[in-house]
Design an enzyme around this catalytic site. Structure first.
Site, PDB file in Angstrom:
ATOM      1  CD  GLU A 166     -19.399 -31.913  17.614  1.00 47.23           C
ATOM      2  OE1 GLU A 166     -18.739 -30.903  17.910  1.00 47.23           O
ATOM      3  OE2 GLU A 166     -19.108 -32.639  16.641  1.00 47.23           O
ATOM      4  CD  GLU A 359     -21.054 -33.041  12.751  1.00 47.00           C
ATOM      5  OE1 GLU A 359     -19.865 -32.640  12.848  1.00 47.00           O
ATOM      6  OE2 GLU A 359     -22.018 -32.404  13.192  1.00 47.00           O
TER       7      GLU A 359
END
Ligand code: FCB
Length: 451
Positions: A166, A359
């Protein structure tokens, strides 16, 4: 359970990250990271929580492996703490740090669990932040050297390598919004940090391949489906475009199309002259990958505002992020499995690559019931609806190869400290006792029901 029956090759896993679970913050030569500094800065993390102890995973690998086996995991996604490998960020390698992850990898492989290793999940060595962190262009070299040390040591056994987790969070959320370490509030810096993170990623890709012949190289992004209001005006659609650039295009563009998204550099010209972009950078950044990791939890609703909204994202000064539709999770995140499917599909199209959901999950205010169990039905509902969405995406032709639940364990949820629980396994932070939640049992049953 038929809607949750997946292709035989589909990989079932769970994810964690070093700073969120390991603890042992000063042991065996680990240097300080920017999250040690940030969590010690008053007012930055709820309750003044730190990752000093976290889930004490550093001392409990065997016990946590038993949990992974109980859940029936086929793969485990974890990250390496850069400050354990290079306490000063560059230079000398701390063998004790390498040994910890080497043992973890051996134990996973012995248990038939495939390691998915993320090289950077936000715990930058503090020594590097002292030299400017991701604002310093040299960060790309620092990361390439660190990558060589790790892949050189583990690349004989690990084939699934992810450069960054991320980068949206480690750039925009960290340098513009200020909610994550190092907690700056400067949109121009955030753009430069995003660029340098991507440059570091691009530099690391060939280094991984050099040290690991069979490497499957990846990056994990957290793209967000941006939703317009009903009957949007032209201005609302511009708000969608700007938000989409700041959340998605900023990374999809350079990494997969070797170009910043249309309009973004112009929309942010009041923040920076973009001189951090050098000739040749975009070719480095767009190095070919083998798959894409997608982390996604919720969509974002926006509309245009005639007055500044206080939105710190570059180019989004008049973009208002509106209230999520209910139901929401304990994070206040909208539960919207349809939007999850859409962003997964878009990610596959943008990248042209197979996708792993690296995720997905939900936080709830879990409690241990008098019977000693954790009856987290809301998490089960979220899990099932999002898996069904992934299954639908596959049916519609998207190449999704696996799913990693966030998270194996309740853990240190960044600026929220220990107040938010995402685990399939409950952690009592006083005693470090672990309890498999009902959702963990459900996940095990789903995995067990695949042919
Ligand atoms: C993601 C992070 C992960 C975790 C979840 C809830 O943004 O990658 O570490 O905090 O959110």
């Amino acid at each position: 359970m038929s809607e949750l029956t997946f292709p035989t090759s589909f990989l079932w896993g769970a994810a964690t990250a070093s700073y969120q679970i390991e603890g042992a913050a000063t042991e065996d030569g680990r240097g300080p990271s920017i999250w040690d500094t940030f969590s010690r800065t008053p007012g930055k993390v709820l309750g003044g929580d730190t990752g000093d102890v976290a889930c004490d995973h550093y001392h409990r690998v065997p016990e946590d492996l038993v949990l992974m086996k109980e859940l029936g995991l086929q793969a485990y996604r974890f990250s390496i703490a850069w400050p354990r490998i290079m306490p000063e960020g560059t230079g000398a390698v701390n063998q004790a740090g390498i040994d910890f992850y080497s043992r973890l990898v051996d134990q996973l492989l012995a248990g038939g669990i495939r390691p998915f290793v993320t090289l950077y999940h936000w715990d930058l060595p503090q020594a590097l932040d002292d030299r400017g962190g991701w604002l310093n262009r040299d960060s790309a070299d620092w990361f390439a050297d660190y990558t060589a040390a790790v892949v050189g040591a583990l690349g004989d056994r690990v084939t699934n390598w992810t450069t960054l987790n991320e980068p949206w969070c480690s750039s925009l959320l960290s340098y513009a919004v200020g909610a994550h370490a190092p907690g700056h509030h400067d949109g121009g810096e955030a753009m430069a940090a995003a660029h340098h993170l991507m440059l570091a990623h691009g530099r690391a890709v060939p280094v991984i391949r050099e040290h690991c012949a069979d490497a499957e190289v990846s990056i994990t992004l957290n793209p967000s489906q941006i939703l317009a209001p009903e009957d949007p005006t032209e201005a609302d659609l511009d708000a969608v475009r700007r938000a989409d650039n700041a959340y998605n295009g900023l990374f999809f563009g350079p990494i997969f199309h070797a170009a910043y998204p249309e309009g973004m550099l112009e929309d942010t010209a009041h923040l920076t002259d973009h001189s951090y972009i050098h000739d040749g950078d975009l070719e480095v950044i767009s190095a070919p990958l083998d798959n894409l990791g997608v982390n996604n939890y919720f969509p974002i609703r926006v509309r245009w505002s005639e007055t500044p909204t206080g939105n710190a994202l570059p180019g989004c000064e008049q973009v208002e992020e509106t209230t999520p539709r209910t139901p929401v999770t304990d994070m206040g995140w909208e539960i919207n499995a349809g939007a999850h499917k859409q962003i997964v599909q878009r990610s596959a199209v943008e990248s042209g690559l197979p996708v792993y959901i690296t995720e997905n999950g939900s936080a709830w205010p879990d409690e241990v019931a008098p019977d000693g169990a954790v009856h987290d039905t809301s998490r089960i509902d979220y899990l099932r609806s999002h898996l069904a969405a992934v299954r639908e995406a596959i049916d519609e032709g998207t190449d999704v190869r696996g799913y990693f639940a966030w998270s194996l364990l309740d853990n240190f949820e960044w600026a929220f400290g220990y107040s938010k629980r995402f685990g399939l396994v409950y952690v009592d932070y006083e005693t470090q006792q672990r309890i498999v939640k009902d959702s963990g049992r459900e996940y095990a049953a789903i995995i067990g029901s695949q042919h």
